[in-house]
Design a protein around this motif. Structure first.
Motif, PDB file in Angstrom:
ATOM      1  N   GLY A 111       0.621  -1.637   0.144  1.00 47.70           N
ATOM      2  CA  GLY A 111      -0.049   0.053  -0.204  1.00 47.70           C
ATOM      3  C   GLY A 111       1.180   1.203  -0.228  1.00 47.70           C
ATOM      4  O   GLY A 111       0.507   1.876  -0.451  1.00 47.70           O
ATOM      5  N   SER A 112       1.965   1.369   0.118  1.00 44.33           N
ATOM      6  CA  SER A 112       2.904   2.560   0.056  1.00 44.33           C
ATOM      7  C   SER A 112       4.047   1.973  -1.230  1.00 44.33           C
ATOM      8  O   SER A 112       3.001   3.332  -1.858  1.00 44.33           O
ATOM      9  CB  SER A 112       3.555   2.267   1.115  1.00 44.33           C
ATOM     10  OG  SER A 112       3.976   3.752   1.826  1.00 44.33           O
ATOM     11  N   SER A 113       4.649   1.293  -1.146  1.00 48.85           N
ATOM     12  CA  SER A 113       5.396   1.407  -2.276  1.00 48.85           C
ATOM     13  C   SER A 113       4.295   0.958  -3.649  1.00 48.85           C
ATOM     14  O   SER A 113       3.857   0.229  -3.813  1.00 48.85           O
ATOM     15  CB  SER A 113       5.981   0.433  -2.677  1.00 48.85           C
ATOM     16  OG  SER A 113       7.109  -0.395  -3.926  1.00 48.85           O
ATOM     17  N   GLU A 114       4.096   1.339  -4.496  1.00 50.03           N
ATOM     18  CA  GLU A 114       3.378   1.364  -6.292  1.00 50.03           C
ATOM     19  C   GLU A 114       4.312  -0.037  -6.204  1.00 50.03           C
ATOM     20  O   GLU A 114       3.407  -0.749  -7.532  1.00 50.03           O
ATOM     21  CB  GLU A 114       3.699   3.106  -6.952  1.00 50.03           C
ATOM     22  CG  GLU A 114       2.235   3.945  -6.177  1.00 50.03           C
ATOM     23  CD  GLU A 114       2.603   4.619  -6.825  1.00 50.03           C
ATOM     24  OE1 GLU A 114       2.481   4.615  -8.642  1.00 50.03           O
ATOM     25  OE2 GLU A 114       1.845   5.198  -6.795  1.00 50.03           O
ATOM     26  N   GLU A 133      -6.161  -1.451  -2.218  1.00 50.34           N
ATOM     27  CA  GLU A 133      -5.336   0.134  -2.380  1.00 50.34           C
ATOM     28  C   GLU A 133      -4.000  -0.237  -1.042  1.00 50.34           C
ATOM     29  O   GLU A 133      -2.813   0.101  -0.964  1.00 50.34           O
ATOM     30  CB  GLU A 133      -6.153   1.343  -1.781  1.00 50.34           C
ATOM     31  CG  GLU A 133      -6.228   1.661  -2.732  1.00 50.34           C
ATOM     32  CD  GLU A 133      -6.678   2.361  -4.366  1.00 50.34           C
ATOM     33  OE1 GLU A 133      -5.249   2.666  -4.232  1.00 50.34           O
ATOM     34  OE2 GLU A 133      -6.545   2.148  -5.575  1.00 50.34           O
ATOM     35  N   ASP A 166       9.771   4.400   1.652  1.00 49.26           N
ATOM     36  CA  ASP A 166       7.887   5.303   1.663  1.00 49.26           C
ATOM     37  C   ASP A 166       7.306   4.949   2.601  1.00 49.26           C
ATOM     38  O   ASP A 166       7.529   3.527   2.808  1.00 49.26           O
ATOM     39  CB  ASP A 166       7.357   5.505  -0.340  1.00 49.26           C
ATOM     40  CG  ASP A 166       7.799   4.302  -0.502  1.00 49.26           C
ATOM     41  OD1 ASP A 166       7.624   3.140   0.274  1.00 49.26           O
ATOM     42  OD2 ASP A 166       7.217   4.371  -1.756  1.00 49.26           O
TER      43      ASP A 166
END
Lengths: 448, 448
Positions: free
Chosen positions: A420-423, B415, B346
């Motif tokens: 969910g953070s890194s795409e 997500e 991130d």
């Protein structure tokens, strides 16, 4: 204009150096060459840099430096001999070593200077060899090249002005051979980068001279989509992005030093990983952007050696600052966390086990219990992390489903999912002994 | 011995109160009764507690209190009339209201006292009604019962000594009717619990008297495995554990106040959710442990109104304290975080949107950029969280796979996944407009 960097195994012997020269001379674009110190020639051999470290330690402890020094000299001797270079070079190398050792006192910087001797000597040898072949070539010391670094022995960071200095090298005639792994402070003291730092030098030089390509020559034909010790002959990755490389390198992708790419990345220089033994093969390109043609997942990284600290407390969710206070204890104990999945009234913190010896565990657990008044705190060790990586994964529906199904098919329980953070990545925690079956099953799913 | 708590809809009218009396008198174990204030009688009606709040606000603003006061009196009037009770009770209620309003100055505590009048009056009415039916019953004021609370108007917390005081009530003859929602400080000041606090009183009384069962009467036959506004006639949950209830209540399970159960939980009192209109139905039992007979997932909770703050910074992973510093800014801004998934370089922080108005967003984003020197910071709103809950889910292989497949089948992109801390839940973030199809698909997967 290309910058070609040759790793330790590529410069381990005279025979390899001949291949290196062939590669350099086969493409007139290869104007800048960065070299490592001679690496292992065979399984069980010792890298020249390790011999220099041993030499330094013996000197400090007032033990005989002869064994290490002799091995170093022997290695350079055979290289110089086999390349038919002037033996005077060997004397100069020996003199340089003595010069470093006989400086006033043994500071960490002097260890840095010794550690850098492998790269430095090899760069001199290679430039002489190129000249002996009738080519215009020269050794360029990092000080001359203007590679300025912070005053952090063993983990120097490049200073921004270096890039402008390097840009001026573009006009230099012939082939410039630069030793990797070190730079100089503004006061002129030699400082080495973290281990694996020849990759850093290569990346800095490529960024500085604004190369069209940074070629990183090593001993594999390409980057593989999964650790070849888990999957035999895995698929080669033809092209991947900087982001993908960075995520993959986090967990067990040791093709090269994972932070080394950053200067090249920032300057948007494409990178090519190639094999010195098979320079005709295309290798793996690392670029800013790529077409997502090969499916959403490009690689599977995995690593063991993680631990989890589990904390539960009623109404944790309502307690402003709980998470911050928990992480503060870890910062206090010099532990950096990797992930922090949380439930309603509980939170886990995943850390690397090497940061968490038993005595520290005891103290941390006690502090958490006493300072945060938690209901439960427990530690689990022997965890492994598996990461699947790919650009656009985040926008492809069904990747999580295919991945989790792979775990289920391998009968592996997923201890943690972090997404969910890194795409470009999705991370799974499993017990260490389940790593291999899980990775095999993921490989089946995404690469077969 | 049982404690029966009746919610607002169960005591909204005289007709309902007759049902309540029937329920109480049908089981001699029902010795302790806790009541809410009269709730809505029909869609669009106003709860008596809201009328009291309106009354207080009009009084403070020096506006006419007549409209609100009249509506309150009307409601009690019709109840008292229809139950054939002495109209003198109505005078007493009115006198009590005047008494509160005419105290020296209008402090938050006085608003608490007003807010509590609904429960207090109704407890008096119900005990009178039980007496009028020839039963031994009495109104017990929380001060008399010994419910001591912290000095936090509107969000009081029970003090531990209350439980011992309540235990003494066991010997009391007949049925004790206790108004919910409030207690008293040690100095004798009335304080209300957070909204929905009659459930808290019920749970406290059940724990204090060491009841065999805490019955929570409401207007549904049972707790459903999913929000009935998303899935029509969903499966009823026969039995769930405290932990499951706690996790489910986090995200949209509004059967009752989610923290209310804690006193009962700590005292290991089983709880039964029942319908005042169908007391013969078994309802839903909430217990310490249960057999995992119905598959790994017992319920699906979902809620909208989440936002995500995304932060990226090169080498974040290497920066000790980054996560702590990020959370510190949020604590500083009085924002509590829900989850914090992280990549290599991130980290995202999921928060409730109601904590994050636009002006606060602007300030927080600026602070993150300036204080943490990040490369990127961005905010995404309109996120929904979906949680699947079940004991033993963590040890059942394949749950994540079935769940993520359900999202893929519904063509919903995930997500965020947060799994690994709680043993009984797994959480997924989706865009708000994807909540309904995702929940429907999960329901198909786990309950069909």
């Amino acid at each position: 204009m290309k910058v070609a960097k040759f790793g330790g195994s590529s410069v381990a012997t005279a025979e390899m150096l001949k291949k290196v020269a062939d590669i350099i001379l086969s493409d007139p674009e290869r104007k800048f060459v960065v070299v490592s110190a001679p690496g292992k020639r065979f399984e069980g051999d010792i890298k020249v840099t390790d011999l220099f470290i041993e030499l330094g330690q013996c000197y400090v402890k007032d033990e005989s430096i002869e064994p290490a020094l002799n091995r170093i000299i022997d290695r350079f001797h055979s290289i110089i001999d086999e390349l038919n270079l002037n033996e005077k070079m060997l004397d100069e190398i020996e003199k340089s070593i003595q010069h470093i050792l006989e400086a006033d006192n043994f500071s960490p910087n002097r260890l840095d200077a010794l550690k850098a001797m492998g790269e430095d000597s090899l760069a001199k040898i290679l430039s002489e060899y190129l000249k002996s072949l009738g080519k215009q070539a020269s050794y360029v010391n990092p000080k001359e090249a203007g590679i300025l670094v912070s005053n952090e022995p063993g983990s120097a960071q490049v200073l921004d002005e270096s890039f402008d200095h390097l840009y001026a090298l573009r006009d230099r005639e012939g082939i410039s051979v630069i030793p990797g792994f070190f730079g100089y402070t503004k006061l002129g003291e030699l400082m080495t980068f973290p281990r694996g730092g020849s990759d850093i030098t290569g990346s800095i030089v490529a960024a500085g001279v604004k190369a069209d390509l940074y070629e990183n020559f090593t001993d594999v034909d390409s980057v593989y989509c999964v650790n070849p010790s888990i999957i035999k002959h895995p698929k080669e990755i033809k092209k991947l992005t900087y982001r993908e490389m960075r995520e993959l390198s986090y967990a067990g992708f040791s093709v090269f030093h994972d932070e080394a790419l950053i200067p090249a990345f920032k300057a948007q220089i494409p990178v090519c990983i190639k094999n010195t033994n098979h320079p005709e093969k295309p290798g793996t390109m690392i670029v800013s952007e790529r077409d997502a043609t090969n499916g959403p997942v490009i690689g599977i990284a995995s690593d063991t050696g993680f631990a989890s600290i589990y904390v539960s407390k009623y109404l944790m969710n309502r307690e402003l600052g709980f998470g911050k206070n928990l992480l503060e204890i870890l910062v206090d104990e010099q532990i950096s966390f990797e992930h922090a999945p949380s439930g309603i009234d509980d939170m886990s913190v995943i850390i690397r086990e090497n940061q968490f010896p038993q005595d520290k565990e005891k103290r941390v657990v006690q502090r958490i219990r006493e300072e945060l008044h938690v209901d439960t705190v427990s530690v689990e060790r022997d965890l492994a992390m598996i990461m699947i990586v790919g650009e656009g994964m985040n926008s492809t529906i069904g990747v999580a489903s295919r991945a989790t199904e792979a775990f289920a098919r391998a009968n592996v329980n997923i201890e943690m999912i972090n997404q969910g953070s890194s795409e470009v990545s999705m991370m799974f925690g499993v017990k260490s002994d389940k790593l291999v079956p899980a990775v095999k099953s993921l490989y089946e799913t995404f690469f077969k």
